[in-house]
Each structure stands twice: as structure tokens, then as C-alpha cells.
Scaffold this active site. Structure first.
Site, mmCIF file in Angstrom:
data_model
loop_
_atom_site.group_PDB
_atom_site.id
_atom_site.type_symbol
_atom_site.label_atom_id
_atom_site.label_comp_id
_atom_site.label_asym_id
_atom_site.label_seq_id
_atom_site.Cartn_x
_atom_site.Cartn_y
_atom_site.Cartn_z
ATOM 1 N N TYR A 79 0.835 -1.203 0.000
ATOM 2 C CA TYR A 79 0.000 0.000 0.000
ATOM 3 C C TYR A 79 0.874 1.258 0.000
ATOM 4 C CZ TYR A 79 -3.793 -3.208 1.156
ATOM 5 O OH TYR A 79 -4.708 -4.232 1.124
ATOM 6 N N ASN A 86 -11.925 -0.565 -5.871
ATOM 7 C CA ASN A 86 -11.539 -0.866 -7.252
ATOM 8 C C ASN A 86 -12.730 -1.453 -8.019
ATOM 9 O OD1 ASN A 86 -10.383 -1.796 -9.607
ATOM 10 N ND2 ASN A 86 -9.141 -3.402 -8.624
ATOM 11 N N CYS A 141 -5.673 -5.455 -7.838
ATOM 12 C CA CYS A 141 -5.524 -5.039 -6.452
ATOM 13 C C CYS A 141 -5.143 -6.216 -5.550
ATOM 14 C CB CYS A 141 -6.788 -4.336 -5.955
ATOM 15 S SG CYS A 141 -8.272 -5.299 -6.164
ATOM 16 N N HIS A 142 -5.297 -7.460 -6.079
ATOM 17 C CA HIS A 142 -4.863 -8.612 -5.273
ATOM 18 C C HIS A 142 -3.334 -8.671 -5.154
ATOM 19 C CE1 HIS A 142 -4.941 -9.933 -9.498
ATOM 20 N NE2 HIS A 142 -3.952 -10.745 -9.180
ATOM 21 N N GLU A 186 -0.811 -17.080 -9.600
ATOM 22 C CA GLU A 186 0.247 -16.337 -10.286
ATOM 23 C C GLU A 186 1.637 -16.781 -9.834
ATOM 24 O OE1 GLU A 186 -0.430 -12.136 -10.180
ATOM 25 O OE2 GLU A 186 -2.497 -12.319 -10.899
#
Lengths: 159, 208
Positions: B140, B163, B171-172, B198
């Protein structure tokens, strides 16, 4: 509400009232013409939707548009030349989707009686809402329904 | 007599079938006429059923499984336009790319985005976020700094929490400075699933 636009998605309106509109059009025109009239109804409604002010009466509003679409479909069909040698593609009396021919009789009623009978018998609407759809008082709606039904009974008696 | 006539009428009316085909035809005609302001559709994914909404400009909203469809539709009606219809043609490119992403075969998205549901600093933060690549993470505070306001960490957090286009605007990929997973609109399990997909692995995720 933002800027006076309806705050209900048109998608929600179609889910909520689509089946009633389709039932109205099937009773009014038969299943074949109903599909195109349904498209015409919903497209007209979508065009006008951002300007709709009384979202609470959406069902009557959609049925009013559906009646106009049905009326236009009927007119277009009467103008269309009928090829005599061809098999008729119109539902006739006793056609499979209307074995008793009862709806064909309704479709031959005078305009106001026909629409009122369809709204009453096919959709089971209250006279107040029939009046809203047709732009008449509830009393006039009741009269149209009764006159239509009694014409149909008289005709049945004549056979 | 009356019952006979009305009975014959009621019995003579075929039932109304499923209107799915009619709705699809309607959406296509509306799109051709230029009056389909928002097209919506769904997609099943490893993090539950997703909702996709697209304007003529691009993807405007992705709803996660935790969000109610009624509220998503009402939000779009109020903030974009009430001319909303289920529209496979409009949302298919996005659904296809999301499917490929969840299948592991896609690492970035090329569908156009419509940013109209966010503005100001929030939008700047989210636009920075798009540059964080697949499989990497940021925090952040780093994100606030990159958006030009290093002390606006809380505001950056708000930008992420609101979002409108999660997954595509990733945003993850934003974690707490201590390495813990942090919050997610779709729940922290969904966030962990996306990070695991990912290839982000290890202790950091377990500590969330």
C-alpha cells in the site's frame, strides 16, 4: 435516482415483466408474431427508458408499448399480400396452439374489447391496471371486458 | 357458460418458454442501434461466479462472488445508465481473457477499460497498479508513493477497496508492508487463490 433516471436496470425489468409481456403478445397475436412483437416492444421500451418517470408502474408501461407493437404488427400483416397457393403460416382456427380456436375469436373482436379481454383473461389483471394500460377508467375497462366476452359467447351460441 | 369460455381461452394459451433466446436477440439489436449502454454477463472461476459489465468503451465493472448481483445492477443503473442488458457479445472478449487467465495461459489483459466509476487520486492509484506485473506484488505504501502521495497510504487503501475492475486491475497484488495478505473485497481466501495462481508462494501468504 440520479438526474431523474430510473434506478432499476432494464435487465431487471425484462426479467421481472418479460414473461407477462410475452404472454400478452402470444394471446394477442399468436406465438409466431409474438416473438417479433416482443423484440419491437422491448427495443421501444429501452429507447424511452431513461425518460421513464414513474418506474413503479413499469408493468403497465411495458404492456402499453406491447399493445402498440401488437397493433402495428396486425396492421403490417393486413397490408401483406397473401400468396394463395402457399400453405398458410398464420395460426388458423383449430391450429395446434389454439385447438378450440377461442383466441382466434378474441383476435377478431373490436380493438378495445380485444385488448381488454386479453389483459383480463390471459394476464388476470385488475380492472384498474387494464384501465392504466388502455388509458381508460377502471369502469370502462370492466365494460370492455364484459362486452368482449359476451360477444364471444353470442358467437359461440350462433354456431 | 362463462367458465367454459374462459377455461377454453386459458387452456388454449401455450406456456411462455424460457426467454433466454429473446433476451440475447434483444441485446444484439440494442447494440446495433447504439442503445446498449451497459452489457453484462457472468463467468465461473476458481474464486466463484464473477459478474462482468462493459460499456461501449470497455470493461467498467467486475463483480466478485461476494457482491450481490441486484446491488451491482442497481449501482450501474444509478452511476452509468439504466440501459443495461445481459449481452454475451459485449462481454465475451473479457470473459475469454479471464478464462485464459484462470487457466494459467494469460499473464496480462488487453481488453479496453472504462475508468468512469473511479476518479481523482483513487483512479491514479489504480492506474499505477495496472503496471504491477503478473506474479509480482507491491505494498500500500509503495503504491501511494508511486501515485505521487507517499503519505496517503490510507487513501491508497481506499482506492483498492473500491476498485471497480478487480482482477484486471490487480488489487490482489497489493500486500501489507509486513508481508501479510491484507483485505480483499472478494475475501482474503480469494486473494490468496489469485496470488497462488500467479505463482506467488511461500510463507508470506500463509501468514495473512
Amino acid at each position: 435516482m440520479l438526474g431523474g433516471m430510473p434506478d432499476v436496470a432494464f435487465e431487471t425489468l425484462v426479467d421481472r415483466h418479460g414473461p407477462v409481456v410475452m404472454r400478452f403478445l402470444i394471446a394477442r397475436l399468436g406465438p409466431i408474431d409474438a416473438e417479433d412483437a416482443f423484440q419491437e416492444t422491448m427495443l421501444s421500451a429501452l429507447r424511452a427508458y431513461p425518460d421513464l418517470r414513474e418506474a413503479g408502474a413499469a408493468r403497465s408501461w411495458l404492456l402499453r408499448i406491447a399493445e402498440r407493437a401488437a397493433h402495428d404488427t396486425g396492421r403490417a400483416r393486413r397490408r401483406r399480400p397473401i400468396p394463395v397457393a402457399d400453405v398458410p403460416d398464420r395460426p388458423e382456427v383449430g391450429a395446434p396452439e389454439d385447438p378450440s380456436g377461442a383466441w382466434s375469436g378474441v383476435r377478431r373482436l373490436p380493438d378495445k374489447q380485444r385488448t381488454a379481454v386479453v389483459l383480463r383473461v390471459a394476464l388476470d389483471l385488475a380492472y384498474r391496471e387494464i384501465g392504466e394500460v388502455m388509458g381508460t377508467s377502471p369502469e370502462a375497462a370492466r365494460r370492455n371486458v364484459h362486452e368482449g366476452l359476451s360477444t364471444l359467447r353470442d358467437r359461440a351460441g350462433e354456431i | 357458460m362463462g367458465t367454459t369460455l374462459e377455461g377454453a381461452l386459458t387452456a388454449g394459451l401455450p406456456p411462455v418458454g424460457d426467454l433466454a433466446h429473446e433476451k440475447e436477440r434483444l441485446a444484439a439489436a440494442a447494440e446495433d442501434e447504439g442503445i446498449l449502454d451497459v452489457g453484462v454477463g457472468h463467468l465461473d472461476s476458481p474464486i466463484g461466479r464473477l459478474f462482468v459489465a462493459a460499456t461501449e468503451e470497455g470493461v467498467v465493472r467486475i463483480g466478485l462472488a461476494t457482491e450481490s448481483e441486484d446491488e451491482l445492477l442497481a449501482e450501474l443503473a444509478a452511476s452509468v445508465s439504466p440501459r443495461i442488458l445481459g449481452a454475451p457479445r459485449r462481454v465475451d472478449p473479457t470473459r475469454r481473457q479471464l478464462d485464459e487467465y484462470f487457466g494459467g495461459g494469460r499473464r496480462s489483459f488487453s481488453v479496453p477499460l472504462d475508468w468512469r466509476l473511479t476518479r481523482g487520486f483513487r483512479r491514479e492509484v489504480l492506474e499505477e497498479l495496472v503496471a504491477v506485473p503478473y506474479g509480482e506484488t507491491t505494498t500500500y505504501s509503495e503504491l501511494a508513493a508511486e501515485a505521487g502521495r507517499p503519505r496517503a497510504v490510507r487513501a491508497a487503501g481506499t482506492a483498492l477497496a473500491t476498485n471497480p475492475i478487480p482482477i484486471i486491475v490487480p488489487c490482489h497484488r497489493v500486500l501489507r508492508s509486513d508481508g501479510s495478505v491484507g483485505g480483499y473485497r472478494g475475501g482474503s481466501d480469494a486473494k490468496r487463490t489469485l496470488l497462488a495462481l500467479e505463482g506467488e508462494s511461500g510463507t508470506m501468504l500463509a501468514s495473512g
